[in-house]
Design a protein around this motif. Structure first.
Motif, short mmCIF file in Angstrom:
data_model
loop_
_atom_site.label_atom_id
_atom_site.label_comp_id
_atom_site.label_asym_id
_atom_site.label_seq_id
_atom_site.Cartn_x
_atom_site.Cartn_y
_atom_site.Cartn_z
N UNK A 1 0.85 -1.19 0.00
CA UNK A 1 0.00 0.00 0.00
C UNK A 1 0.88 1.24 0.00
N UNK A 2 0.67 2.10 -0.99
CA UNK A 2 1.41 3.36 -1.13
C UNK A 2 0.41 4.45 -1.47
N UNK A 3 0.51 5.61 -0.92
CA UNK A 3 1.39 5.99 0.16
C UNK A 3 0.73 5.76 1.51
N UNK A 4 1.56 5.60 2.52
CA UNK A 4 1.08 5.58 3.89
C UNK A 4 1.34 6.99 4.39
N UNK A 5 0.27 7.76 4.54
CA UNK A 5 0.37 9.19 4.80
C UNK A 5 0.00 9.54 6.24
#
Length: 186
Positions: free
Chosen positions: A85-89
């Motif tokens: 999973x991208x992005x982890x914000x």
């Protein structure tokens, strides 16, 4: 665009992968399957599993780029075969809670605030933050150290170098790699 679903207001998402899909698949289908799976559409979950299986059969990793807080969709993403999973914000979600709840099943990519820390912090603050987040998010594996999204152009270079330094990549190595790339292309 995912449009509006009963679970979440309008948001955007893109799927990405590290190689070509089998000829019967397309990026549009990947976006469709993830969006329908996330909205609770059972057919979308089946399609998502089928596309993820084709990507896995090709020896590739299933990864999703989706901005914002997608925490409520993560169980569905894992169910259909998502691996990264991208992005982890951190600006949008509790990255530590996501790691605790889903870190066994999902690799998290990002976690270093590009909106606040990278752009506005000092190199020392960035170093401290990157070390702390790396140590917390990498426990048990499943973490790719990176800024949570594209680093804005107004970010001071020294801040970027501070992040890479914690990752074990020196400023000299960055310049050497860039020089090698320039030599190859030009």
């Amino acid at each position: 665009s995912w449009g509006t679903t009963p679970r979440r207001p309008a948001m955007t998402a893109k799927a990405f992968y590290t190689g070509p899909f089998p000829s019967s698949c397309s990026t549009a289908r990947v976006r469709y399957c993830f969006s329908n799976a996330a909205s609770g559409n059972v057919c979308g979950r089946c399609t998502g599993r089928t596309v993820a299986a084709a990507i896995h059969a090709a020896g590739k990793t299933v990864a999703l780029h989706s901005c914002g807080d997608v925490s409520i969709f993560i169980p569905d993403f894992i169910e259909i075969g998502l691996e990264v999973l991208h992005p982890v914000q951190p600006e949008a979600m509790d990255v530590h809670a996501v790691k605790r709840e889903f870190g066994r099943d999902l690799t998290l990519f990002g976690g270093i605030s590009e909106q606040r820390m990278m752009r506005l912090g000092t190199p020392d603050e960035i170093g401290d933050t990157v070390r702390r987040e790396r140590d917390l998010l990498s426990k048990g594996g499943g973490y790719i150290l990176a800024a949570s999204h594209t680093i804005p152009p107004e970010t001071p270079d020294e801040n970027i170098f501070a992040m890479y330094e914690v990752a074990g990549i020196s400023k000299k190595e960055i310049f050497d790699r860039a020089a090698d790339i320039r030599a190859k292309i030009g």
